[in-house]
Design a protein around this motif. Structure first.
Motif, mmCIF file in Angstrom:
data_model
loop_
_atom_site.group_PDB
_atom_site.id
_atom_site.type_symbol
_atom_site.label_atom_id
_atom_site.label_comp_id
_atom_site.label_asym_id
_atom_site.label_seq_id
_atom_site.Cartn_x
_atom_site.Cartn_y
_atom_site.Cartn_z
ATOM 1 N N ALA A 1 0.586 -1.100 -0.126
ATOM 2 C CA ALA A 1 0.025 -0.337 -0.305
ATOM 3 C C ALA A 1 0.802 1.448 0.158
ATOM 4 O O ALA A 1 1.875 1.701 0.768
ATOM 5 N N LYS A 2 0.825 2.275 -0.826
ATOM 6 C CA LYS A 2 1.564 3.178 -1.381
ATOM 7 C C LYS A 2 0.763 4.624 -0.610
ATOM 8 O O LYS A 2 1.028 5.476 -0.209
ATOM 9 N N SER A 3 -0.624 4.642 -1.543
ATOM 10 C CA SER A 3 -1.590 5.877 -1.210
ATOM 11 C C SER A 3 -2.322 5.596 -0.267
ATOM 12 O O SER A 3 -2.329 4.355 0.514
ATOM 13 N N GLY A 4 -2.918 6.953 0.231
ATOM 14 C CA GLY A 4 -3.231 7.026 1.711
ATOM 15 C C GLY A 4 -4.870 6.598 1.949
ATOM 16 O O GLY A 4 -4.707 5.209 2.364
ATOM 17 N N ALA A 5 -4.878 5.728 0.304
ATOM 18 C CA ALA A 5 -6.728 5.237 0.664
ATOM 19 C C ALA A 5 -5.961 3.635 0.289
ATOM 20 O O ALA A 5 -6.800 3.296 1.412
ATOM 21 N N GLY A 6 -5.227 3.213 0.097
ATOM 22 C CA GLY A 6 -4.429 1.241 0.013
ATOM 23 C C GLY A 6 -4.358 1.550 1.886
ATOM 24 O O GLY A 6 -4.399 0.223 1.988
ATOM 25 N N LYS A 7 -3.397 2.492 1.846
ATOM 26 C CA LYS A 7 -3.342 2.190 3.855
ATOM 27 C C LYS A 7 -3.879 2.761 4.337
ATOM 28 O O LYS A 7 -4.105 1.339 5.027
ATOM 29 N N LEU A 8 -4.705 2.966 4.105
ATOM 30 C CA LEU A 8 -6.636 3.306 5.553
ATOM 31 C C LEU A 8 -7.472 1.493 4.690
ATOM 32 O O LEU A 8 -7.416 1.054 5.795
ATOM 33 N N VAL B 1 -5.995 -1.282 4.089
ATOM 34 C CA VAL B 1 -5.279 -2.042 4.514
ATOM 35 C C VAL B 1 -5.224 -2.827 5.966
ATOM 36 O O VAL B 1 -5.326 -2.844 7.449
ATOM 37 N N GLU B 2 -4.882 -0.961 6.735
ATOM 38 C CA GLU B 2 -4.946 -1.279 8.626
ATOM 39 C C GLU B 2 -6.801 -0.981 8.464
ATOM 40 O O GLU B 2 -6.915 -1.915 9.605
ATOM 41 N N LEU B 3 -8.012 -1.341 7.907
ATOM 42 C CA LEU B 3 -9.320 -1.556 7.958
ATOM 43 C C LEU B 3 -9.182 -3.177 8.623
ATOM 44 O O LEU B 3 -10.114 -3.540 9.010
ATOM 45 N N ALA B 4 -8.793 -3.794 7.152
ATOM 46 C CA ALA B 4 -8.792 -5.143 7.372
ATOM 47 C C ALA B 4 -7.918 -5.892 8.466
ATOM 48 O O ALA B 4 -8.236 -6.889 8.841
ATOM 49 N N GLN B 5 -7.186 -5.380 8.327
ATOM 50 C CA GLN B 5 -6.063 -5.581 9.177
ATOM 51 C C GLN B 5 -6.719 -5.480 10.731
ATOM 52 O O GLN B 5 -6.192 -6.849 11.344
ATOM 53 N N LEU B 6 -7.665 -4.062 11.132
ATOM 54 C CA LEU B 6 -8.066 -4.231 12.255
ATOM 55 C C LEU B 6 -9.483 -5.196 12.393
ATOM 56 O O LEU B 6 -8.998 -6.068 13.602
ATOM 57 N N ALA B 7 -9.814 -5.229 11.580
ATOM 58 C CA ALA B 7 -10.910 -6.309 11.199
ATOM 59 C C ALA B 7 -10.489 -7.946 11.603
ATOM 60 O O ALA B 7 -10.967 -8.347 12.269
ATOM 61 N N TYR B 8 -8.949 -8.710 11.195
ATOM 62 C CA TYR B 8 -8.734 -9.828 11.470
ATOM 63 C C TYR B 8 -8.538 -9.235 12.683
ATOM 64 O O TYR B 8 -8.402 -11.005 13.372
ATOM 65 N N GLN B 9 -7.762 -8.273 13.357
ATOM 66 C CA GLN B 9 -6.748 -9.143 14.805
ATOM 67 C C GLN B 9 -8.484 -9.076 15.788
ATOM 68 O O GLN B 9 -8.142 -9.239 16.750
ATOM 69 N N LEU B 10 -9.552 -8.176 15.516
ATOM 70 C CA LEU B 10 -10.352 -8.094 16.354
ATOM 71 C C LEU B 10 -10.969 -9.603 17.484
ATOM 72 O O LEU B 10 -10.577 -9.041 19.157
ATOM 73 N N PRO B 11 -11.027 -10.401 16.138
ATOM 74 C CA PRO B 11 -11.894 -11.345 16.993
ATOM 75 C C PRO B 11 -9.989 -12.460 18.003
ATOM 76 O O PRO B 11 -10.401 -13.410 18.378
#
Length: 564
Positions: free
Chosen positions: A306-313, A315-325
């Protein structure tokens, strides 16, 4: 009170106390064992009619006593001192056994997994003498001395049967220091690159998988590891009717993985499937290194790409959704009560605090993704207002989408022989001269959008987080589906992409199938593809082959899409 490990069922109080008194013994630092210590173990072992293990550090202190074999009483890997691949753990095991046999494979594997300095295995036979108050005491018939060796094909060495006196004469300190010196030389000679993860891949094949799908999946995981910056040292597989609920693989295969980790100096295990938090926790406890599943591996690659702000955004959303449970899988640290200013009062646990923080962050990221989604929608509406047709380039990861966009539009998008080489969508205008005789409007313009690559079993967290990007697919007037014709699993790739398209909330437009890498594909694969997909276009984006035909086909596809 000194803890006795292993199965204590049926032991008398006096027998447990006898085991506890072993902790009070101390051995010379330069001896594996002494006749007196060995006979004490033999007496207790015979009395309870079970094997007994004593674990001794290099200062001669007994640090652990267990009932059972070295395999049954081994120290959890996470509790052992970690000195790295060039060191032993500084602990030796002195064990008794009731059968007359050399150390078994399970005993030697336990030694390797723990990186013990050595194992002295004492065989008991018969009864020796009767002590005061009754009770038979066994005597030691013979012993074996086993230790690790720094050799890529032979993990350990086992001595011939030794008498107790011969075992006593072994210079333990010289043995341990000499082994570590050899391990150190091998370690330096390997020139281990600390910037790269050293990975062992673990694969499970269930009854629902066929052999070809399983092998292709493992190869794909290996490519993912390489893309993430890891080095694959070995791949271990097992076939089971269904995954083990606690460890995915069977106990024997988990031991094999732990042995491979110690032998190869690996620091990461990657599985070819998704794991539950409990499975990850159990595996890390038994193997002693970090364990990740396929989804976490893909998320890591996305985070790197992820290089752009949209891409990083996204990716972080996906990572947090994965980590939460999965927060509960991070051990006791997540279940301790908070301490200090601002954490007292109701007694909220650290787990609850972190979960609440992640949920807040998820809500904020979700709002930002919604804004990104609205922004992309406005851009699409502007193009539609100017009557500019849009075509999205889709396909399995590493099929050559970015290379094709570069060839058609001179976009200069990063392209490489890697999975998910590009993550952020790129839109470029292209002008194509219409060669059809019934058109006289001159060159025609349209926009091409290079989208994120698809992959088999794309994690749901990514599907949801990247919906703003994936809408470029559903909102496009038409799609170019690029297929890697040189990949042995190209048919499975097509099915995966079409399956993911079927999950889109809006049905996509007409699709033009384009087989890329014509110059690398085999003749048989090309003939099969032409038979199955006679309307497809065959190109080589790298060598600029078939692109003129593709351009005309794209115009026909857009005309069809607009007309319908």
């Amino acid at each position: 009170m000194e803890k006795i490990y292993g199965d204590l069922k049926g032991l008398k109080t006096s027998q447990v106390k006898a085991l506890q008194r072993i902790y009070h013994q101390r051995l010379p630092i330069d001896r594996v064992t002494t006749p007196e210590f060995a006979q004490r173990l033999a007496a207790v072992s015979t009395d309870i009619n079970q094997a007994v293990c004593a674990y001794v550090d290099r200062r001669g202190h007994v640090i652990r006593v267990g009932v059972g074999s070295p395999h049954q009483t081994q120290i959890p890997v996470l509790e052992l001192p970690r000195y790295g691949a060039e060191r032993l753990c500084g602990i030796r095991c002195i064990a008794t056994q009731l059968k007359i046999e050399p150390p078994s494979h399970s005993v030697l594997t336990a030694m390797a997994v723990q990186r013990l300095d050595a194992i002295a295995l004492l065989t008991l036979t018969g009864t020796g003498f009767t002590r005061k108050g009754g009770g038979a005491t066994g005597y030691i018939r013979e012993g074996y001395l086993a230790h690790l060796v720094p050799h890529p094909e032979v993990q350990w060495a086992v001595s011939e049967p030794l008498s107790l006196d011969e075992l006593d004469q072994q210079d333990f300190l010289d043995l341990a220091e000499g082994l570590e010196e050899e391990f150190r030389r091998v370690f330096v000679a390997q020139q281990v690159d600390t910037d790269h993860e050293r990975v062992v891949i673990a694969g499970l094949m269930t009854d629902q998988m066929d052999e070809a799908t399983f092998k292709n999946g493992l190869q794909e995981v290996a490519r993912l590891v390489e893309t993430a910056g890891g080095d694959v040292l070995q791949t271990l597989t097992q076939k089971r009717s269904r995954p083990h609920p606690q460890t995915v693989l069977g106990a024997g295969k988990v031991s094999d993985i732990a042995l491979a980790v110690q032998t190869l100096g690996a620091n990461l295990i990657v599985f070819n499937r998704d794991l539950s938090p409990a499975q990850i926790r159990n595996l890390e406890k038994r193997i002693g290194v970090r364990v990740v599943d396929r989804t976490e591996l893909i998320l890591d690659i996305f985070a790197q790409r992820a290089k752009s702000g949209a891409g990083k955004l996204q990716v972080e959303l996906a990572q947090l959704a994965y980590q939460l449970p999965r927060l509960t899988g991070r051990g006791q640290a997540m279940s301790r009560l908070g301490g200090g200013i601002g954490t007292r009062g109701p007694g909220e646990t650290k787990l609850e605090t972190e979960r609440r923080a992640i949920q807040k962050r998820l809500s904020r990221l979700q709002q930002e993704v919604d804004q990104l989604q609205a922004h992309r929608a406005r851009l699409r509406q502007r193009r539609q207002h100017h009557s500019v047709p849009s075509v999205a380039i889709i396909g399995y990861t590493n099929a050559g989408k970015s290379t094709l966009l570069n060839r058609l539009t001179d976009a200069k998008v990063y392209a490489a022989d890697q999975l998910f080489a590009t993550l952020d969508p790129t839109t470029r205008r292209i002008t194509i001269a219409d060669e059809q005789a019934d058109h006289s409007d001159g060159p025609r313009s349209l926009v091409l959008t290079d989208t994120v690559g698809f992959i088999q079993d794309l994690p749901p967290a990514l599907m949801d987080a990247f919906r703003a990007t994936l809408e470029e697919v559903t909102e496009a007037d038409a799609l170019i589906h690029v297929v890697d014709a040189a990949h042995p699993a190209w048919q499975a790739h097509i099915r995966s992409v079409m399956g993911l398209l079927a999950q889109m909330p809006v049905a996509p437009g007409p699709i033009l199938l384009v087989f890329n890498k014509l110059d690398q594909a085999s003749t048989d694969a090309l003939e099969l593809a032409k038979d199955e997909y006679p309307q497809a276009v065959f190109i080589s984006a790298v060598n600029n082959l078939g692109l003129d035909t593709l351009r005309q086909k794209v115009l026909q596809l857009v005309d069809y899409a607009v007309a319908s």
